[in-house]
Enzyme design. Structure first.
Site: not given
Ligand code: INI
Length: 172
Positions: A26, A92, A90, A60-62, A86
């Protein structure tokens, strides 16, 4: 009296060390630069390209779950985490940023292998660009240096605890 306290500090010598870099795609125009910075720093510090494992995840969540998998499946001396969050309109961003930071911090405490933090959390794209090799250095390279230093520090501490007397880890 010239007694001095015993000082432990890791060197920046990556010779012979094995690394995993867990990097999210991402905002990959930023994370690719962080990855380049991390690899370049490892190689300049003496690591071999064959000792660097790159693991790519969607966002990043993964990152934290992938770090757990890597440490369960591979023998590495340190893990470098790289990502880019970034801020949007929202909440999020805030939720993911907090969770990712907390989870990586917990992993760093749970595992004996050093895990460094190179996940950008910025208000703007411009700030992210600055931290990925423009005005504010390359945070990927900084995370790589922190990983190397922690490996060497932990080894020096372990050697010191075993009574081997060296305060710095010069031997690898
Ligand atoms: N993931 C990022 O690495 N950076 C971001 O800015 C971001 N935003 O803004 O949404 C983001 N979202 C995706 C998240 O990390 C997961 O991949 C997704 O929710 C699936 O689990």
């Amino acid at each position: 009296m010239s007694e001095r306290p015993q000082i432990f500090e890791g060197t920046l010598d990556a010779t012979g060390l094995r690394f995993a870099i867990v990097v999210s795609r991402f905002n990959n125009f930023i994370t690719d630069r962080l990855l380049d910075g991390a690899i370049d720093t490892l190689l300049r510090s003496g690591a071999s390209v064959g000792d660097i494992l790159v693991v790519k995840v969607p966002g990043a969540f993964e990152i934290p779950s992938a770090v757990t998998q890597v440490l369960g499946a591979r023998s590495v001396d340190a893990v470098i985490t790289l990502g880019c969050l970034i801020k949007g309109d929202t909440i999020h961003f805030d939720l993911i940023a907090q969770e990712v930071t907390r989870a990586i911090g917990q992993l760093a405490l749970a595992f004996e292998v050093p895990i460094s933090f190179g996940v950008l959390t910025t208000d703007t794209l411009e700030q992210a660009i600055h931290r990925a090799g423009a005005k504010a250095g390359n945070k990927g390279g900084e995370a790589a240096l922190a990983a190397i230093e922690q490996v060497r520090l932990f080894r020096a501490l372990a050697a010191g605890a075993q009574g081997q007397g060296e305060a710095s880890d010069a031997t690898g």
